[in-house]
Design a protein around this motif. Structure first.
Motif, PDB file in Angstrom:
ATOM      1  N   ARG A   1       2.651 -50.929  -4.935  1.00 11.14           N
ATOM      2  CA  ARG A   1       3.062 -50.000  -5.985  1.00 11.14           C
ATOM      3  C   ARG A   1       4.286 -49.190  -5.562  1.00 11.14           C
ATOM      4  O   ARG A   1       5.192 -48.953  -6.375  1.00 11.14           O
ATOM      5  CB  ARG A   1       1.899 -49.079  -6.350  1.00 11.14           C
ATOM      6  CG  ARG A   1       0.696 -49.814  -6.942  1.00 11.14           C
ATOM      7  CD  ARG A   1      -0.481 -48.886  -7.151  1.00 11.14           C
ATOM      8  NE  ARG A   1      -0.214 -47.942  -8.225  1.00 11.14           N
ATOM      9  CZ  ARG A   1      -0.541 -48.138  -9.498  1.00 11.14           C
ATOM     10  NH1 ARG A   1      -1.161 -49.254  -9.870  1.00 11.14           N
ATOM     11  NH2 ARG A   1      -0.267 -47.224 -10.408  1.00 11.14           N
ATOM     12  N   GLU A   2       4.327 -48.775  -4.310  1.00  9.17           N
ATOM     13  CA  GLU A   2       5.459 -47.971  -3.851  1.00  9.17           C
ATOM     14  C   GLU A   2       6.760 -48.772  -3.873  1.00  9.17           C
ATOM     15  O   GLU A   2       7.810 -48.262  -4.291  1.00  9.17           O
ATOM     16  CB  GLU A   2       5.182 -47.456  -2.433  1.00  9.17           C
ATOM     17  CG  GLU A   2       4.047 -46.464  -2.346  1.00  9.17           C
ATOM     18  CD  GLU A   2       2.672 -47.093  -2.217  1.00  9.17           C
ATOM     19  OE1 GLU A   2       1.710 -46.374  -1.889  1.00  9.17           O
ATOM     20  OE2 GLU A   2       2.542 -48.324  -2.435  1.00  9.17           O
TER      21      GLU A   2
ATOM     22  N   LYS B   1      13.996 -48.618  -9.560  1.00  9.13           N
ATOM     23  CA  LYS B   1      15.108 -47.661  -9.507  1.00  9.13           C
ATOM     24  C   LYS B   1      16.386 -48.311  -8.982  1.00  9.13           C
ATOM     25  O   LYS B   1      17.491 -47.969  -9.416  1.00  9.13           O
ATOM     26  CB  LYS B   1      14.706 -46.463  -8.648  1.00  9.13           C
ATOM     27  CG  LYS B   1      13.572 -45.650  -9.265  1.00  9.13           C
ATOM     28  CD  LYS B   1      13.000 -44.615  -8.300  1.00  9.13           C
ATOM     29  CE  LYS B   1      11.755 -43.960  -8.899  1.00  9.13           C
ATOM     30  NZ  LYS B   1      11.135 -42.981  -7.968  1.00  9.13           N
TER      31      LYS B   1
ATOM     32  N   LEU C   1      14.692 -46.372 -18.029  1.00  8.23           N
ATOM     33  CA  LEU C   1      14.971 -45.879 -16.694  1.00  8.23           C
ATOM     34  C   LEU C   1      16.481 -45.925 -16.526  1.00  8.23           C
ATOM     35  O   LEU C   1      17.067 -46.990 -16.304  1.00  8.23           O
ATOM     36  CB  LEU C   1      14.267 -46.747 -15.649  1.00  8.23           C
ATOM     37  CG  LEU C   1      14.378 -46.294 -14.182  1.00  8.23           C
ATOM     38  CD1 LEU C   1      13.756 -44.916 -14.007  1.00  8.23           C
ATOM     39  CD2 LEU C   1      13.701 -47.298 -13.262  1.00  8.23           C
TER      40      LEU C   1
ATOM     41  N   GLN D   1       8.270 -49.263  -7.353  1.00 10.62           N
ATOM     42  CA  GLN D   1       9.070 -48.126  -7.825  1.00 10.62           C
ATOM     43  C   GLN D   1      10.481 -48.158  -7.234  1.00 10.62           C
ATOM     44  O   GLN D   1      11.467 -47.871  -7.924  1.00 10.62           O
ATOM     45  CB  GLN D   1       8.366 -46.809  -7.475  1.00 10.62           C
ATOM     46  CG  GLN D   1       7.029 -46.602  -8.153  1.00 10.62           C
ATOM     47  CD  GLN D   1       7.126 -46.450  -9.674  1.00 10.62           C
ATOM     48  OE1 GLN D   1       8.185 -46.129 -10.224  1.00 10.62           O
ATOM     49  NE2 GLN D   1       6.017 -46.702 -10.366  1.00 10.62           N
ATOM     50  N   ILE D   2      10.582 -48.538  -5.966  1.00 12.39           N
ATOM     51  CA  ILE D   2      11.910 -48.674  -5.343  1.00 12.39           C
ATOM     52  C   ILE D   2      12.720 -49.754  -6.050  1.00 12.39           C
ATOM     53  O   ILE D   2      13.899 -49.555  -6.376  1.00 12.39           O
ATOM     54  CB  ILE D   2      11.750 -49.008  -3.844  1.00 12.39           C
ATOM     55  CG1 ILE D   2      11.195 -47.806  -3.080  1.00 12.39           C
ATOM     56  CG2 ILE D   2      13.085 -49.459  -3.244  1.00 12.39           C
ATOM     57  CD1 ILE D   2      10.807 -48.115  -1.649  1.00 12.39           C
TER      58      ILE D   2
ATOM     59  N   PRO E   1      12.163 -39.916 -11.795  1.00  8.88           N
ATOM     60  CA  PRO E   1      10.712 -39.940 -11.554  1.00  8.88           C
ATOM     61  C   PRO E   1      10.187 -41.370 -11.562  1.00  8.88           C
ATOM     62  O   PRO E   1      10.806 -42.287 -12.121  1.00  8.88           O
ATOM     63  CB  PRO E   1      10.148 -39.133 -12.742  1.00  8.88           C
ATOM     64  CG  PRO E   1      11.295 -38.360 -13.281  1.00  8.88           C
ATOM     65  CD  PRO E   1      12.516 -39.184 -13.023  1.00  8.88           C
ATOM     66  N   ASP E   2       9.017 -41.554 -10.958  1.00  2.00           N
ATOM     67  CA  ASP E   2       8.386 -42.863 -10.983  1.00  2.00           C
ATOM     68  C   ASP E   2       8.050 -43.281 -12.409  1.00  2.00           C
ATOM     69  O   ASP E   2       7.789 -42.435 -13.275  1.00  2.00           O
ATOM     70  CB  ASP E   2       7.099 -42.854 -10.154  1.00  2.00           C
ATOM     71  CG  ASP E   2       7.378 -42.861  -8.662  1.00  2.00           C
ATOM     72  OD1 ASP E   2       8.553 -42.990  -8.268  1.00  2.00           O
ATOM     73  OD2 ASP E   2       6.412 -42.723  -7.882  1.00  2.00           O
ATOM     74  N   VAL E   3       8.045 -44.592 -12.619  1.00  2.28           N
ATOM     75  CA  VAL E   3       7.697 -45.163 -13.927  1.00  2.28           C
ATOM     76  C   VAL E   3       6.184 -45.363 -13.989  1.00  2.28           C
ATOM     77  O   VAL E   3       5.562 -45.780 -12.997  1.00  2.28           O
ATOM     78  CB  VAL E   3       8.421 -46.512 -14.127  1.00  2.28           C
ATOM     79  CG1 VAL E   3       7.996 -47.159 -15.441  1.00  2.28           C
ATOM     80  CG2 VAL E   3       9.920 -46.324 -14.064  1.00  2.28           C
ATOM     81  N   ASP E   4       5.581 -45.076 -15.135  1.00  2.00           N
ATOM     82  CA  ASP E   4       4.161 -45.354 -15.340  1.00  2.00           C
ATOM     83  C   ASP E   4       3.993 -46.857 -15.533  1.00  2.00           C
ATOM     84  O   ASP E   4       4.380 -47.400 -16.563  1.00  2.00           O
ATOM     85  CB  ASP E   4       3.633 -44.597 -16.564  1.00  2.00           C
ATOM     86  CG  ASP E   4       2.150 -44.851 -16.820  1.00  2.00           C
ATOM     87  OD1 ASP E   4       1.519 -45.557 -16.005  1.00  2.00           O
ATOM     88  OD2 ASP E   4       1.637 -44.355 -17.839  1.00  2.00           O
TER      89      ASP E   4
END
Length: 542
Positions: free
Chosen positions: A63-64, A71, A170, A67-68, A158-161
């Protein structure tokens, strides 16, 4: 706001046969994942405004890193990213989504069958627009860029849901969170006779599928329990967990021993199967009957016409060089080509794209077809179920009939894991130094008639791959192959492939270890395995 972040190269980001795999703690280093993702983007051309697919097997750090990636994709100019809900996409489902959406490519976050968790493994693989792993010219370019990178671009946001299906923005990029299961399950319904399989299951045919707490759980529940009507609980370990429930999600007889024991019990189900961490491998076990991956490939190819998606026949069969020759005899009888390639699914992609092969397989429990450009564990299970539903025989009966027709390739793989890399390299160098002198060498198995270091020329583009493994062939038709695996993250793994063929009139019901005894002894004598590795027995036998 787009940020340009200064960085320095890491010298250990060379992709292997299935992308970059390292320990989680390596990927958690500052800039490490970002450097590799930027190097992928810097090695591509023409992706501005295009679609990227992103997902993984749910392992720790999945999950981390998603997010990278999101973005960085926004900062680098992609127009849209499709991401599986919760970050989940099996490798074959990712391949299908890339192909069905017309995506430019995809990033698959997985270390396949390797363990997961904070002290275990993570991986990133780039797949191209055909849905398959990037070819060597792309991975070579990525590696070169990792050694020169000075900065990467990332969106400060911010992170995406990613836990709710829907669309969001984004920066200037659209993020679409998609159902990771339905599209893949729908594809399977176009290939197989679900009505026949459903009727077989309703007629008290019992099956057991072990998802090993990995990515195939949601897919297996949807397909086997909901669409095919198997009882609830047919799919075991169905919830994907970041550490795979402390399982080692490799579907072999060591790590799937619970399934094996269940299938060997007096009250065993009729059919058992398992898949691995990212869903591209499979294990097939009938009631009291284990099927080797090499034999499974041969049986599936010989019977594929029984499934609607393959009723018109096969264009060709492809197997990796270490895989047994069982499929070769099927291809010969069907009058179709057999292609022997290096290990790595990307070598099959060109053959599939060119329409030269329909079904492909590797001894390492990977089998697939031209429906996607990755191996596909659930696909293999469904084709087996389709064959069983039509032939109305047990797995053991089908195997006995197959050997009576084609003969039997007794086959095993011995893995020596965690070897110091310099010792493993020295062993292979010594073997390569013996190649010229091996023909005529006498062992307890027989006389060596041929020895080489396998090289491959791709029939679609004439590209070449050399030093793919040392092959030794004996006068009785036996074969030994030595190669180093590219899928581990620590040390080196020596893989020794052992094969003995007996024709239809030979003894076809021997225990595999007994049938291969002389092959095993000859391998040790030729390679001096214990002297180089310090190991007097393999770590894993499959």
């Amino acid at each position: 706001m787009i940020q340009t972040v200064s960085t320095k190269p890491f010298d250990d980001q060379k992709p292997g046969t299935s992308g970059l795999r390292k320990k989680v703690r390596i990927f958690q280093q500052a800039h490490y994942a970002e450097n590799f993702v930027q190097s992928v983007f810097d090695s591509l051309e023409g992706y501005e405004g295009q679609t990227l697919v992103v997902g993984g097997d749910g392992r720790y750090l999945n999950r981390e890193v998603i997010q990278i990636v999101l973005k960085m994709a926004a900062a680098n100019g992609f127009g849209r990213v499709l991401v599986g809900k919760g970050g989940i996409l099996s490798t074959p489902a990712a391949s299908h989504l890339i192909r069905s959406s017309g995506a430019f490519g995809g990033l698959v976050l997985s270390a396949s069958h390797n363990p997961g968790g904070p002290d275990e493994d993570f991986g990133i693989k780039y797949n191209v627009s055909n849905g398959g792993p990037a070819p060597e010219k792309v991975t070579d370019a990525i590696h070169a860029r990792t050694l020169a990178i000075q900065s990467y671009r990332i969106l400060a946001a911010p992170d995406v849901d990613i836990d709710a299906i829907g669309t969001s923005r984004l920066g200037g990029m659209t993020v679409e969170v998609v159902d990771p299961v339905t599209g893949y399950a729908d594809l399977m319904e176009t290939l197989f006779d679900f009505a026949a399989i459903r009727a077989m299951i309703a007629g008290r045919f019992a099956l057991s599928f072990d998802s090993m707490s990995a990515v195939t759980g949601p897919y297996a529940v949807e397909i086997f329990e909901r669409r095919l009507g198997a009882p609830a609980g047919t799919v075991r370990n169905a919830t994907p967990l970041p550490d795979f429930g402390h399982h080692h999600p490799d579907p072999n007889l060591v790590h799937a021993k619970e399934l094996y024991d269940r299938m060997m019990a007096a009250d065993a189900p009729d059919f058992g199967a398992a898949s691995d961490g990212d869903g591209d491998r499979n294990l097939i076990i009938g009631k009291h009957c284990y099927v080797t991956p090499s034999d499974s490939l041969a049986v599936l190819a010989a019977n594929a016409h029984l499934a609607p998606g393959y009723a018109k026949g096969l264009k060709g069969i492809a197997r990796s060089m270490p895989t047994s020759g069982a499929a070769d005899r099927v291809a010969e009888k069907l009058g179709i080509p057999l292609y022997e390639t290096p290990t790595g699914w990307k070598f099959f992609g060109n053959l599939l794209d060119a329409g030269m092969a329909t079904i492909c397989g590797e001894e390492s429990a990977g089998t697939g077809s031209d429906h996607v450009r990755e191996k596909d564990g659930i696909w293999a299970v469904l084709l087996w179920l389709n064959i069983l539903a039509v032939r109305r025989q047990s797995v053991a009966q089908i195997m006995a009939d197959h050997w009576a027709t084609y003969g039997r390739n007794y086959y095993a793989r011995h893995d020596y894991e965690g070897i110091a890399k310099d010792r493993a390299d020295a062993l292979m160098a010594a073997l390569r130094g013996k190649i010229r002198d091996l023909p005529g060498f006498a062992t307890i198995l027989g006389t060596v008639v041929q020895a080489d270091d396998f090289a491959y020329t791709d029939p679609t583009d004439a590209s070449t791959s050399s030093a793919q493994g040392v092959r030794i062939l004996f006068d009785d038709g036996s074969r030994i192959v030595f190669r180093l695996s590219g899928t581990g993250t620590e040390g080196a793994t020596l893989r020794v492939y052992l094969e003995r063929f007996l024709g239809p009139d030979g003894k076809l019901d021997m225990e595999t270890g007994a049938a291969l005894f002389r092959v095993i002894e000859s391998a040790e004598r030729i390679a001096d395995i214990e002297a180089f590795t310090g190991m007097n027995a393999p770590s894993v036998i499959t």
